[in-house]
Motif scaffolding. Structure first.
Motif, PDB file in Angstrom:
ATOM      1  N   ALA A  42       0.834  -1.203   0.000  1.00  0.00           N
ATOM      2  CA  ALA A  42       0.000   0.000   0.000  1.00  0.00           C
ATOM      3  C   ALA A  42       0.868   1.252   0.000  1.00  0.00           C
ATOM      4  CB  ALA A  42      -0.935  -0.008   1.207  1.00  0.00           C
ATOM      5  N   ARG A  43       1.904   1.262   0.813  1.00  0.00           N
ATOM      6  CA  ARG A  43       2.810   2.417   0.854  1.00  0.00           C
ATOM      7  C   ARG A  43       3.507   2.628  -0.488  1.00  0.00           C
ATOM      8  NH1 ARG A  43       4.925   1.471   6.985  1.00  0.00           N
ATOM      9  NH2 ARG A  43       3.359   2.797   7.957  1.00  0.00           N
ATOM     10  N   VAL A  53      -0.560   9.559  -3.926  1.00  0.00           N
ATOM     11  CA  VAL A  53      -1.802   9.721  -3.160  1.00  0.00           C
ATOM     12  C   VAL A  53      -1.440  10.273  -1.786  1.00  0.00           C
ATOM     13  CG1 VAL A  53      -3.804   8.547  -2.180  1.00  0.00           C
ATOM     14  CG2 VAL A  53      -2.867   7.779  -4.372  1.00  0.00           C
ATOM     15  N   PRO A  54      -1.948  11.465  -1.443  1.00  0.00           N
ATOM     16  CA  PRO A  54      -1.629  12.033  -0.123  1.00  0.00           C
ATOM     17  C   PRO A  54      -2.427  11.340   0.983  1.00  0.00           C
ATOM     18  CG  PRO A  54      -3.128  13.486  -1.297  1.00  0.00           C
ATOM     19  CD  PRO A  54      -2.786  12.354  -2.241  1.00  0.00           C
ATOM     20  N   PHE A  88      -1.635   5.914   9.095  1.00  0.00           N
ATOM     21  CA  PHE A  88      -2.013   4.509   9.049  1.00  0.00           C
ATOM     22  C   PHE A  88      -2.331   4.073  10.473  1.00  0.00           C
ATOM     23  CE2 PHE A  88       0.707   5.122   5.456  1.00  0.00           C
ATOM     24  CZ  PHE A  88       0.263   4.258   4.480  1.00  0.00           C
ATOM     25  N   TYR A  89      -3.428   3.343  10.634  1.00  0.00           N
ATOM     26  CA  TYR A  89      -3.806   2.821  11.945  1.00  0.00           C
ATOM     27  C   TYR A  89      -4.102   1.332  11.841  1.00  0.00           C
ATOM     28  CZ  TYR A  89      -4.535   7.641  13.451  1.00  0.00           C
ATOM     29  OH  TYR A  89      -4.362   8.972  13.755  1.00  0.00           O
ATOM     30  N   ILE A 140       0.301   3.275  13.233  1.00  0.00           N
ATOM     31  CA  ILE A 140       1.401   2.485  12.675  1.00  0.00           C
ATOM     32  C   ILE A 140       2.065   3.229  11.521  1.00  0.00           C
ATOM     33  CG2 ILE A 140       0.586   0.226  13.437  1.00  0.00           C
ATOM     34  CD1 ILE A 140      -0.577  -0.200  10.610  1.00  0.00           C
ATOM     35  N   SER A 141       1.895   4.550  11.524  1.00  0.00           N
ATOM     36  CA  SER A 141       2.489   5.377  10.466  1.00  0.00           C
ATOM     37  C   SER A 141       3.982   5.204  10.495  1.00  0.00           C
ATOM     38  CB  SER A 141       2.139   6.840  10.652  1.00  0.00           C
ATOM     39  OG  SER A 141       0.755   7.013  10.578  1.00  0.00           O
TER      40      SER A 141
END
Length: 92
Positions: A62-63, A71-72, A76-77, A91-92
């Motif tokens: 995803a990252r 995509v801004p 992340f959680y 969890i960024s």
């Protein structure tokens, strides 16, 4: 997520347009379902916010896709349910 036993994450973004775009990018490139949802109040830092719920095991992919498609995203959680209550961990 409607799939039982799948640990999920929320990817927070600033608009419904961005959330929809991210959802499509994730689904097309991974084959996994991505759901657009309102950001839960527990993690919403004010204002209008949307999130994409997605299997956490794909966080690295995803990252990569977010960088590739520019995509801004906000954060992340990790999303866990304990005794019927949802809990969120950054969890960024």
């Amino acid at each position: 997520m409607s799939v039982r036993g799948v640990k999920t994450m929320l990817i927070t973004v600033g608009s419904i347009t961005t959330a929809s775009r991210l959802s499509r990018i994730l689904e097309i490139n991974t084959g996994q379902p991505a759901e657009v949802v309102h950001t839960p109040a527990a993690i919403n830092k004010g204002g209008c916010s949307y999130s994409v719920r997605f299997p956490e095991q794909y966080i690295d992919r995803a990252r990569e896709l977010m960088r590739e498609y520019r995509v801004p995203v906000r954060k992340f959680y990790s999303e866990n349910t304990t005794e019927g209550k949802r809990e969120y961990h950054d969890i960024s």
